[in-house]
Structures are given as structure tokens and as C-alpha cells.
Design a protein around this motif. Sequence first.
Motif, PDB file in Angstrom:
ATOM      1  N   ASP A 136     -19.657  38.885  32.031  1.00 45.17           N
ATOM      2  CA  ASP A 136     -19.437  37.603  33.002  1.00 45.17           C
ATOM      3  C   ASP A 136     -20.507  36.931  33.455  1.00 45.17           C
ATOM      4  O   ASP A 136     -20.446  35.415  33.499  1.00 45.17           O
ATOM      5  CB  ASP A 136     -18.572  38.210  34.142  1.00 45.17           C
ATOM      6  N   GLU A 137     -21.706  37.515  33.611  1.00 44.97           N
ATOM      7  CA  GLU A 137     -22.768  36.636  34.187  1.00 44.97           C
ATOM      8  C   GLU A 137     -23.427  35.813  33.129  1.00 44.97           C
ATOM      9  O   GLU A 137     -23.762  34.635  33.417  1.00 44.97           O
ATOM     10  CB  GLU A 137     -23.900  37.716  34.674  1.00 44.97           C
ATOM     11  N   VAL A 138     -23.441  36.378  31.855  1.00 47.72           N
ATOM     12  CA  VAL A 138     -24.035  35.648  30.556  1.00 47.72           C
ATOM     13  C   VAL A 138     -23.017  34.476  30.447  1.00 47.72           C
ATOM     14  O   VAL A 138     -23.680  33.219  30.346  1.00 47.72           O
ATOM     15  CB  VAL A 138     -24.361  36.547  29.469  1.00 47.72           C
ATOM     16  N   PHE A 139     -21.822  34.795  30.324  1.00 51.39           N
ATOM     17  CA  PHE A 139     -21.095  33.615  29.998  1.00 51.39           C
ATOM     18  C   PHE A 139     -20.663  32.449  30.938  1.00 51.39           C
ATOM     19  O   PHE A 139     -20.653  31.330  30.652  1.00 51.39           O
ATOM     20  CB  PHE A 139     -19.495  34.133  29.596  1.00 51.39           C
ATOM     21  N   GLU A 140     -21.224  32.886  32.351  1.00 50.26           N
ATOM     22  CA  GLU A 140     -21.185  31.867  33.356  1.00 50.26           C
ATOM     23  C   GLU A 140     -22.328  30.890  33.065  1.00 50.26           C
ATOM     24  O   GLU A 140     -22.151  29.747  33.330  1.00 50.26           O
ATOM     25  CB  GLU A 140     -21.248  32.527  34.781  1.00 50.26           C
ATOM     26  N   ILE A 141     -23.445  31.146  32.552  1.00 52.16           N
ATOM     27  CA  ILE A 141     -24.379  30.493  32.419  1.00 52.16           C
ATOM     28  C   ILE A 141     -24.336  29.661  31.304  1.00 52.16           C
ATOM     29  O   ILE A 141     -24.668  28.488  30.954  1.00 52.16           O
ATOM     30  CB  ILE A 141     -25.926  31.200  32.565  1.00 52.16           C
ATOM     31  N   LEU A 142     -23.761  30.244  30.110  1.00 50.49           N
ATOM     32  CA  LEU A 142     -23.386  29.569  28.786  1.00 50.49           C
ATOM     33  C   LEU A 142     -22.414  28.509  29.180  1.00 50.49           C
ATOM     34  O   LEU A 142     -22.538  27.417  28.469  1.00 50.49           O
ATOM     35  CB  LEU A 142     -23.082  30.511  27.970  1.00 50.49           C
ATOM     36  N   GLU A 143     -21.591  28.588  29.911  1.00 52.45           N
ATOM     37  CA  GLU A 143     -20.489  27.519  30.239  1.00 52.45           C
ATOM     38  C   GLU A 143     -21.385  26.433  30.986  1.00 52.45           C
ATOM     39  O   GLU A 143     -20.994  25.287  30.781  1.00 52.45           O
ATOM     40  CB  GLU A 143     -19.377  28.245  31.248  1.00 52.45           C
ATOM     41  N   GLU A 144     -22.088  26.699  31.998  1.00 51.46           N
ATOM     42  CA  GLU A 144     -22.931  25.607  32.452  1.00 51.46           C
ATOM     43  C   GLU A 144     -23.964  24.805  31.528  1.00 51.46           C
ATOM     44  O   GLU A 144     -23.835  23.485  31.476  1.00 51.46           O
ATOM     45  CB  GLU A 144     -23.909  26.099  33.436  1.00 51.46           C
ATOM     46  N   GLU A 145     -24.175  25.535  30.507  1.00 51.95           N
ATOM     47  CA  GLU A 145     -25.370  24.922  29.510  1.00 51.95           C
ATOM     48  C   GLU A 145     -24.657  24.560  28.076  1.00 51.95           C
ATOM     49  O   GLU A 145     -25.253  23.882  27.268  1.00 51.95           O
ATOM     50  CB  GLU A 145     -26.275  26.077  29.169  1.00 51.95           C
ATOM     51  N   LYS A 146     -23.309  24.754  28.015  1.00 53.54           N
ATOM     52  CA  LYS A 146     -23.035  24.552  26.468  1.00 53.54           C
ATOM     53  C   LYS A 146     -22.959  22.950  26.033  1.00 53.54           C
ATOM     54  O   LYS A 146     -22.967  22.257  26.881  1.00 53.54           O
ATOM     55  CB  LYS A 146     -21.321  25.025  26.675  1.00 53.54           C
TER      56      LYS A 146
END
Length: 255
Positions: A136-146
Motif C-alpha cells: 500500500d505504501e509503495v503503491f501510494e508513492i507510485l500513484e503520485e509519481e506515475k
Amino acid sequence: MIITDTHTHLYSEAFDDDRAEMMQRTLDTGVSRLFIPAIDSTYTNSMLQLEKDYPENVFLMMGLHPTHVKDNYKTELQHVIDMLDTHKFYAVGEIGIDLYWDKSTLAIQQEAFRSQIQLAKKHQLPIVIHCREAFDEVFEILEEEKGQDLFGIFHCFTGGLEQAHQAISYNMKLGIGGVATFKNGKIDQFLNQIELKHIVLETDAPYLAPKPFRGKRNESSYIIKVVEKLAEIYQTTEQTIADLTTKNSKQVFGV
């Protein structure tokens, strides 16, 4: 047959007594492309020596591993910046979030992950993600940076089918290694629902040795056991697995 190991810590102290012999076994097996993730600045000289010793086979990454994000992380991140400015690297990695060992460093792990993603974008490099108990924590940042400038490999992928599709949606290949051969690894149960174009091979040597070497020191030559397992899962030939996963690695790393 050319096989690519997209994630192997060949500079590890675990190989200090027999590195040359281990490397020869690896090359003899057809594993001729070896991508080397960073951990922290204390390993940089060993990595550079490995590249010097095997210039045709070894490709280096630079980054700060999440379990090594400590009080001195800003100094370590400056080392990453300096190295990326002065030496050729093929990815920023391994980077990410690890909540298995220490949850108290989450905030600085998040900061280090974000800043290294931005470094990768600046240098037009892929990222190689370490994620342990932190999807969840990794995906949250990937969502911001996609975006088109975010791409790379989700190293040692151990999630479920839904998480696999989510990782792929962020332009990530799935790094598949010894876990695919474990009875309790579970990824073998759904992997054939993921197209091979999304898969790369890895060992994470000296860790996570595949069956029948489980529990022993892993080395890059053992990746052949992962090739065999994927040929079985996808009902195709080992040659096809080697060819397609090497092609995928070239898409990611540009070499």
C-alpha cells in the motif's frame, strides 16, 4: 541461450571466498547479463571493482536500499546523487519501502523513495523497487509519481494477481526469482495469467535460493531453476523463457 539476471548482489561478502569460481559457473550456465543493485555507499567500491573485472557482463545500479535508510540517510542520498552524476548506471535501485524489519523509519523511507524516483526521472533511468510488507505504501508513492517517465522493475514480486496488475499499470515489470519454485510461494498459482512480456528473471543472490537449493546460498547460475519453473508454468520452452525475459530486460535497462 542467453539468460539475464536482473537482480544479483554479486559483491556480497557471501561470495568473498569463491567469487571467481561462482562467476565462472554463472557464465558457463549462459547467465551472461548480470544487473547489480546497490545497498548503500559502503558497497560502492566493491560494485565498481566487479564492473571492472567483468565489463561485458556486469551492469550497475545506484541507490539507497530502504533497510539502510537510517539517521544518515541524507548523506547517503547525496552519495547516490554524486555517483549518478559521475558514473554510468543502468537503474536507480534498489529503492522502496520495507516494513518487515523496522516500521519506525517509514517517514524517512518514504522521503528517500520519492527523492530517488525523482533522481531516476532526471537521469531518464528505470527504478528497481524493493517492497516488503509495504504494498500500500509503495503503491501510494507510485500513484503520485506515475507517468511515461516512471518505469522499471518490481523486484522479488510476492503479491497477488490484483497487485501484479497494479504494479504493471505503473510501467513495472515483475521480477520473478526463487519464490516461484517454493511450495508456499503462491505466485506460481496465477503467474500464467500475466503475459510474459511483463516478466523478468532474477535471483537476489545470495538470498532466496530456488528449490532444490532453498536455504543455501543463492548464486546467479541457479536462475536456470527459475527458467525451468517458468517454462512449466507457461507451458513453453526454456529457450522461449530465456529469450523473452532477456528482451524484456533490454526494454527496461536500455542495454
